[in-house]
Design a protein around this motif. Sequence first.
Motif, PDB file in Angstrom:
ATOM      1  N   PRO A 181       0.801  -1.236   0.000  1.00  0.00           N
ATOM      2  CA  PRO A 181       0.000   0.000   0.000  1.00  0.00           C
ATOM      3  C   PRO A 181       0.829   1.279   0.000  1.00  0.00           C
ATOM      4  CG  PRO A 181      -0.892  -1.583   1.567  1.00  0.00           C
ATOM      5  CD  PRO A 181       0.404  -2.151   1.083  1.00  0.00           C
ATOM      6  N   ASN A 182       1.967   1.272   0.714  1.00  0.00           N
ATOM      7  CA  ASN A 182       2.786   2.484   0.823  1.00  0.00           C
ATOM      8  C   ASN A 182       4.112   2.367   0.064  1.00  0.00           C
ATOM      9  OD1 ASN A 182       0.954   3.875   2.629  1.00  0.00           O
ATOM     10  ND2 ASN A 182       1.588   2.381   4.178  1.00  0.00           N
ATOM     11  N   GLU A 183       4.117   1.502  -0.937  1.00  0.00           N
ATOM     12  CA  GLU A 183       5.323   1.289  -1.726  1.00  0.00           C
ATOM     13  C   GLU A 183       5.096   1.656  -3.184  1.00  0.00           C
ATOM     14  OE1 GLU A 183       7.441  -2.472   0.536  1.00  0.00           O
ATOM     15  OE2 GLU A 183       5.900  -2.908  -0.958  1.00  0.00           O
ATOM     16  N   VAL A 184       6.202   1.767  -3.913  1.00  0.00           N
ATOM     17  CA  VAL A 184       6.133   1.944  -5.362  1.00  0.00           C
ATOM     18  C   VAL A 184       7.002   0.884  -6.025  1.00  0.00           C
ATOM     19  CG1 VAL A 184       5.631   4.416  -5.348  1.00  0.00           C
ATOM     20  CG2 VAL A 184       8.010   3.650  -5.331  1.00  0.00           C
ATOM     21  N   LEU A 185       6.582   0.471  -7.213  1.00  0.00           N
ATOM     22  CA  LEU A 185       7.398  -0.417  -8.044  1.00  0.00           C
ATOM     23  C   LEU A 185       8.154   0.460  -9.032  1.00  0.00           C
ATOM     24  CD1 LEU A 185       8.245  -3.247  -9.063  1.00  0.00           C
ATOM     25  CD2 LEU A 185       6.272  -3.161 -10.607  1.00  0.00           C
ATOM     26  N   LEU A 186       9.459   0.224  -9.128  1.00  0.00           N
ATOM     27  CA  LEU A 186      10.308   1.043  -9.980  1.00  0.00           C
ATOM     28  C   LEU A 186      10.975   0.208 -11.062  1.00  0.00           C
ATOM     29  CD1 LEU A 186      12.097   2.745  -6.988  1.00  0.00           C
ATOM     30  CD2 LEU A 186      10.460   3.901  -8.455  1.00  0.00           C
TER      31      LEU A 186
ATOM     32  N   HIS B  27       1.783  10.992  -3.556  1.00  0.00           N
ATOM     33  CA  HIS B  27       2.725  12.019  -4.044  1.00  0.00           C
ATOM     34  C   HIS B  27       3.512  11.568  -5.267  1.00  0.00           C
ATOM     35  CE1 HIS B  27       5.475   9.527  -1.703  1.00  0.00           C
ATOM     36  NE2 HIS B  27       6.503  10.173  -2.235  1.00  0.00           N
ATOM     37  N   LEU B  28       3.343  10.318  -5.688  1.00  0.00           N
ATOM     38  CA  LEU B  28       4.039   9.819  -6.877  1.00  0.00           C
ATOM     39  C   LEU B  28       3.050   9.134  -7.802  1.00  0.00           C
ATOM     40  CD1 LEU B  28       7.212   8.244  -5.194  1.00  0.00           C
ATOM     41  CD2 LEU B  28       7.144  10.368  -6.534  1.00  0.00           C
TER      42      LEU B  28
ATOM     43  N   GLY C 244       5.514   6.914 -14.191  1.00  0.00           N
ATOM     44  CA  GLY C 244       6.217   7.834 -15.086  1.00  0.00           C
ATOM     45  C   GLY C 244       7.130   8.803 -14.364  1.00  0.00           C
ATOM     46  N   ASP C 245       6.925   8.983 -13.045  1.00  0.00           N
ATOM     47  CA  ASP C 245       7.788   9.885 -12.285  1.00  0.00           C
ATOM     48  C   ASP C 245       9.209   9.312 -12.205  1.00  0.00           C
ATOM     49  OD1 ASP C 245       5.828  11.735 -11.826  1.00  0.00           O
ATOM     50  OD2 ASP C 245       5.381  11.081  -9.773  1.00  0.00           O
ATOM     51  N   ARG C 246      10.183  10.181 -12.378  1.00  0.00           N
ATOM     52  CA  ARG C 246      11.590   9.814 -12.207  1.00  0.00           C
ATOM     53  C   ARG C 246      11.979  10.096 -10.768  1.00  0.00           C
ATOM     54  NH1 ARG C 246      14.050  13.601 -14.206  1.00  0.00           N
ATOM     55  NH2 ARG C 246      16.022  12.695 -14.861  1.00  0.00           N
ATOM     56  N   VAL C 247      12.588   9.130 -10.082  1.00  0.00           N
ATOM     57  CA  VAL C 247      12.870   9.305  -8.651  1.00  0.00           C
ATOM     58  C   VAL C 247      14.284   8.863  -8.295  1.00  0.00           C
ATOM     59  CG1 VAL C 247      10.444   9.025  -7.988  1.00  0.00           C
ATOM     60  CG2 VAL C 247      11.964   7.025  -8.008  1.00  0.00           C
ATOM     61  N   ALA C 248      14.793   9.471  -7.227  1.00  0.00           N
ATOM     62  CA  ALA C 248      16.011   9.009  -6.567  1.00  0.00           C
ATOM     63  C   ALA C 248      15.584   8.254  -5.320  1.00  0.00           C
ATOM     64  CB  ALA C 248      16.895  10.195  -6.193  1.00  0.00           C
ATOM     65  N   ILE C 249      16.321   7.206  -4.985  1.00  0.00           N
ATOM     66  CA  ILE C 249      15.945   6.301  -3.902  1.00  0.00           C
ATOM     67  C   ILE C 249      16.865   6.486  -2.709  1.00  0.00           C
ATOM     68  CG2 ILE C 249      15.691   3.871  -3.240  1.00  0.00           C
ATOM     69  CD1 ILE C 249      15.370   3.316  -6.314  1.00  0.00           C
ATOM     70  N   GLU C 250      16.282   6.811  -1.553  1.00  0.00           N
ATOM     71  CA  GLU C 250      17.048   6.784  -0.304  1.00  0.00           C
ATOM     72  C   GLU C 250      17.003   5.353   0.215  1.00  0.00           C
ATOM     73  OE1 GLU C 250      17.418   8.863   4.101  1.00  0.00           O
ATOM     74  OE2 GLU C 250      15.889   9.605   2.714  1.00  0.00           O
ATOM     75  N   PRO C 251      18.165   4.691   0.361  1.00  0.00           N
ATOM     76  CA  PRO C 251      18.150   3.247   0.634  1.00  0.00           C
ATOM     77  C   PRO C 251      17.810   2.840   2.061  1.00  0.00           C
ATOM     78  CG  PRO C 251      20.398   4.046   0.453  1.00  0.00           C
ATOM     79  CD  PRO C 251      19.518   5.198   0.088  1.00  0.00           C
ATOM     80  N   GLY C 252      17.872   3.773   3.009  1.00  0.00           N
ATOM     81  CA  GLY C 252      17.609   3.430   4.405  1.00  0.00           C
ATOM     82  C   GLY C 252      16.206   3.794   4.822  1.00  0.00           C
ATOM     83  N   VAL C 253      15.408   2.787   5.197  1.00  0.00           N
ATOM     84  CA  VAL C 253      13.999   3.009   5.565  1.00  0.00           C
ATOM     85  C   VAL C 253      13.736   2.435   6.959  1.00  0.00           C
ATOM     86  CG1 VAL C 253      11.593   2.566   4.946  1.00  0.00           C
ATOM     87  CG2 VAL C 253      13.311   2.821   3.140  1.00  0.00           C
TER      88      VAL C 253
ATOM     89  N   ALA D 296       7.496   4.348  -0.623  1.00  0.00           N
ATOM     90  CA  ALA D 296       7.261   5.563  -1.415  1.00  0.00           C
ATOM     91  C   ALA D 296       7.776   6.808  -0.711  1.00  0.00           C
ATOM     92  CB  ALA D 296       5.768   5.694  -1.703  1.00  0.00           C
ATOM     93  N   SER D 297       7.774   6.806   0.628  1.00  0.00           N
ATOM     94  CA  SER D 297       8.230   7.976   1.387  1.00  0.00           C
ATOM     95  C   SER D 297       9.722   8.220   1.226  1.00  0.00           C
ATOM     96  CB  SER D 297       7.909   7.801   2.877  1.00  0.00           C
ATOM     97  OG  SER D 297       6.517   7.746   3.085  1.00  0.00           O
ATOM     98  N   TYR D 298      10.447   7.203   0.772  1.00  0.00           N
ATOM     99  CA  TYR D 298      11.885   7.330   0.607  1.00  0.00           C
ATOM    100  C   TYR D 298      12.281   7.294  -0.872  1.00  0.00           C
ATOM    101  CZ  TYR D 298      12.069   7.166   5.615  1.00  0.00           C
ATOM    102  OH  TYR D 298      11.885   7.478   6.946  1.00  0.00           O
TER     103      TYR D 298
END
Length: 335
Positions: free
Chosen positions: A10-15, A63-64, A67-76, A115-117
């Motif tokens: 629910p709170n994730e995105v597939l990239l 918030h995403l 098609g959005d281009r994102v940078a990933i913060e690896p620490g969650v 998704a928050s990261y």
Amino acid sequence: ENRPIPEPGPNEVLLRMHSVGICGSDVHYWQHGRIGDFVVKDPMVLGHEASGTVVKVGSGVTHLKPGDRVAIEPGVPREMDEFCKSGCYNLSPTIFFCATPPDDGNLCRYYKHSASYCYKLPDNVTFEEGALIEPLSVGIHACKRAGVTLGSRVFVSGSGPIGLVNVLVAKMMGAAAVVITDLSASRLQKAKEVGADFTIQVKNESPQEVASKVKSLLGCMPEITVECTGVEACIQAGIYATRSGGTLVLVGLGPEMVTVPIVNAAVREVDIRGIFRYRNTWPVAIALLASKRINVKPLVTHRFPLEKALEAFETTKRGEGVKVMLKCDPTDHSP
């Protein structure tokens, strides 16, 4: 390659992954199977310096969008513990971190992440720049911990990727002069390119002799030293070099036990600080990249498609260039 495409929660995105940088820690896990207490016990996907394109969002993500281009913060963080409540989520003992056992990294075609990261990249920030936010964040966090400010004189020990981002950030934060050391002439030349004022190629000098050279070039002892190697002699040189009342930040990780002139630091009130990764740095880094206040593009010296990952890792292992970048999406022909 044969893994099924994951389904986001629910709170994730597939990239669909695009650019992934190879870090020294990736090579260390590959070669040695452990870093300190972090031991690889099962097959693990490497990679934690990454950017990609959103292809699917979980039901709770607003918030995403695809098609959005994102940078990933690896620490969650996995839970809202005392460290998260105080804003120091990087210190949470249960944090998820890409490519730190037992957590898989993102050197793959498809990857799901909180998704928050994931941070949306402006149109004028490339995927490669997005992937470089991870090492850049180490520099931002280290220079903040060090207290770099207008007019600071800074000594950076080690001219690898992390030393170089500390040069970039220190200069951007107002450092008047930065001196950097390394064994490699080519790496010191790259440091000059990104803004170092003085370079010292270390050969057989003692730590005290290195400290003396730093003082001579700067015209004074630096208020701040950022140690990026973890080598015992370099930490010793960092203590000797730092002016009384100054700050030494330890970024590089070496052996668990090192012998250092701690009394020298104590009687001169030299503060010794550690850093662990970073926190709250992605928005800052994106703003700096978008405004062109900082340029990380010169750091990338080698590029490989994902199919040539082994060749890319071998290149990094040999210490060639600075930052080796892997491109994971064969359908995307953007730079």
